[in-house]
Write a protein that holds these residues in place. Structure first.
Motif, mmCIF file in Angstrom:
data_model
loop_
_atom_site.group_PDB
_atom_site.id
_atom_site.type_symbol
_atom_site.label_atom_id
_atom_site.label_comp_id
_atom_site.label_asym_id
_atom_site.label_seq_id
_atom_site.Cartn_x
_atom_site.Cartn_y
_atom_site.Cartn_z
ATOM 1 N N HIS A 106 -5.812 0.056 -4.995
ATOM 2 C CA HIS A 106 -6.391 1.036 -3.612
ATOM 3 C C HIS A 106 -7.533 1.802 -3.594
ATOM 4 O O HIS A 106 -8.906 1.555 -2.639
ATOM 5 C CB HIS A 106 -5.900 0.981 -2.113
ATOM 6 N N GLN A 107 -6.791 2.208 -4.498
ATOM 7 C CA GLN A 107 -8.331 3.197 -4.558
ATOM 8 C C GLN A 107 -9.470 3.032 -5.697
ATOM 9 O O GLN A 107 -10.105 4.020 -5.479
ATOM 10 C CB GLN A 107 -7.608 5.218 -4.526
ATOM 11 N N SER A 118 -0.300 0.461 -6.630
ATOM 12 C CA SER A 118 -0.530 0.535 -5.549
ATOM 13 C C SER A 118 -1.739 1.966 -5.260
ATOM 14 O O SER A 118 -3.332 1.128 -4.611
ATOM 15 C CB SER A 118 0.074 1.170 -4.647
ATOM 16 N N LEU A 119 -2.090 2.977 -5.682
ATOM 17 C CA LEU A 119 -3.032 4.350 -6.299
ATOM 18 C C LEU A 119 -4.173 3.052 -6.670
ATOM 19 O O LEU A 119 -5.150 3.717 -5.969
ATOM 20 C CB LEU A 119 -2.062 5.032 -6.841
ATOM 21 N N ASN A 130 1.045 -1.276 0.430
ATOM 22 C CA ASN A 130 0.692 0.307 -0.098
ATOM 23 C C ASN A 130 0.830 1.427 0.249
ATOM 24 O O ASN A 130 0.966 2.312 0.679
ATOM 25 C CB ASN A 130 -0.696 0.089 1.514
ATOM 26 N N GLU A 161 1.551 4.575 -1.805
ATOM 27 C CA GLU A 161 0.893 5.281 -2.175
ATOM 28 C C GLU A 161 1.718 6.546 -3.377
ATOM 29 O O GLU A 161 0.909 7.008 -4.540
ATOM 30 C CB GLU A 161 0.296 6.653 -1.423
ATOM 31 N N SER A 162 2.673 6.702 -2.431
ATOM 32 C CA SER A 162 3.810 7.153 -4.150
ATOM 33 C C SER A 162 3.523 6.455 -5.536
ATOM 34 O O SER A 162 4.218 6.345 -6.829
ATOM 35 C CB SER A 162 5.118 7.061 -3.777
ATOM 36 N N ASN A 163 3.434 4.814 -5.531
ATOM 37 C CA ASN A 163 3.469 3.464 -6.625
ATOM 38 C C ASN A 163 1.899 4.263 -7.140
ATOM 39 O O ASN A 163 1.165 3.998 -6.324
ATOM 40 C CB ASN A 163 3.341 2.731 -5.784
ATOM 41 N N GLN A 164 2.185 3.394 -8.700
ATOM 42 C CA GLN A 164 1.011 3.831 -9.163
ATOM 43 C C GLN A 164 0.400 2.222 -9.388
ATOM 44 O O GLN A 164 -1.602 3.356 -8.904
ATOM 45 C CB GLN A 164 1.630 4.245 -10.326
#
Length: 339
Positions: free
Chosen positions: A56-57, A52-53, A45, A47-50
């Motif tokens: 998760h989002q 992962s964003l 998780n 948040e700076s990884n595409q």
């Protein structure tokens, strides 16, 4: 006679289908993600990884929403078919879907007429109105179906049809009053979609789904007895009137939560119990959990198709489920109606 699968084999196949559907929901889209990136995104998780964003989002909330909606609609379909002792029964028969649609239409048109004031008052305004509308119409159907201290299933069915027609007329009136932008929003909501899924929209639905998953299988023996008839179920020692109330309440909560979260999505509660019954028979101890797995898988597969068929545009998922459900019933007619 149709050959049936053993419960163990059925659950293995449905479990694999659900895993495949979840993986496709997380991997497929405008940006395709390999399995290694999905696992890393779920584990870290960052948040700076595409990746992962995206997971998760966007895709994980959408997949969980589809899982919850599909499972709860299928479970409510089994409950209604058990209550009415009819394999053609649908959760919408007691008016919860039309009531939820009326509540949502009131919220959408009302917020537009008030200049968006309702949207500013509460982020859950649309979902709350849809949920309340479904519960209100279901309560009226149940009250009209009470005769002499007992619930008359046939009367409740007729009341559901009448109130659904009334709700449809009121939705038509609200549609007539809507402007172009509001009409477009109302139309797309009525077609159902998992687009815009978020954890805020997700947790009420998942809470209701877990409660129904825990409650309905505990009533499997009572549902089996109810298939024999109400008198027979009473002679076997089951509280039939209480069971009817609980089934109606369970369906109202489940379908109301599903419609409030994702709009109107048809055929899942009707098709999935049929498919599982064909594969495993009418035993509710198998039918209920198997239908939950199959409903979740089917809706996730339908959502993947809706996202990818006309990419970058997205089909409303209600259209996809109707395209699946209608040929299924045509096939039943060609088979002579044998289930």
């Amino acid at each position: 006679m149709t050959s049936r699968l053993s419960p163990r084999l059925l659950f293995i196949l449905l479990g694999l289908a659900l895993l495949l559907a979840l993986w496709l929901s997380l991997a497929a889209g405008p940006v395709s993600l390999p399995a290694a990136e999905i696992i890393a995104a779920l584990w870290t998780n960052n948040e700076s990884n595409q990746a992962s964003l995206i997971v998760h989002q966007i895709r994980l909330p959408r997949a969980l929403l589809g899982l919850g909606v599909g499972a709860v609609l299928a479970l409510c379909g089994v409950a209604m078919q058990g209550l009415f002792r009819n394999p053609l029964a649908d959760p919408g028969l007691i008016g919860v879907s039309s009531g939820a649609a009326l509540g949502a239409a009131f919220a959408i048109v009302g917020s537009a007429l008030l200049g968006g004031v309702a949207d500013a008052l509460a982020p859950y305004f649309l979902s709350l109105c849809a949920f309340a509308g479904g519960l209100l119409v279901t309560a009226l159907v149940y009250r009209l179906g009470r005769r002499g201290g007992q619930t008359q299933v046939a009367t409740m069915l007729l009341a559901g049809i009448a109130l659904s027609a009334l709700a449809g007329a009121l939705i038509g009136l609200l549609t007539y009053l809507a402007d172009d932008a509001t009409l477009r929003r109302l139309t797309f909501w009525n077609l159902g979609s998992l687009n815009g899924a978020s954890y805020a929209r997700l947790w009420p639905l998942l809470l209701v789904t877990v409660l129904i998953l825990l409650w309905l299988p505990a009533r499997a023996k009572a549902l089996n007895a109810l298939l024999l008839g109400e008198s027979e179920a009473r002679h076997l020692g089951f509280a039939v009137e209480r069971l009817k109330r609980e089934l109606v309440l369970c369906t109202a909560l489940g379908v109301g939560a599903a419609v409030a979260a994702a709009g109107l999505i048809g055929f899942i509660g009707l098709v999935v119990p049929h498919l599982v019954r064909l594969l495993a028979g009418p035993e509710h101890r198998v039918l209920l959990p198997a239908s939950a797995l199959a409903g979740a898988s089917l809706l996730l597969f339908a959502d993947c198709f809706a996202r990818l068929a006309l990419a970058p545009a997205e089909l409303p998922i209600g259209i996809v489920t109707a395209l699946i459900g209608a040929p299924f019933f045509i096939g039943l007619l060609l088979r002579g109606g044998r289930f």
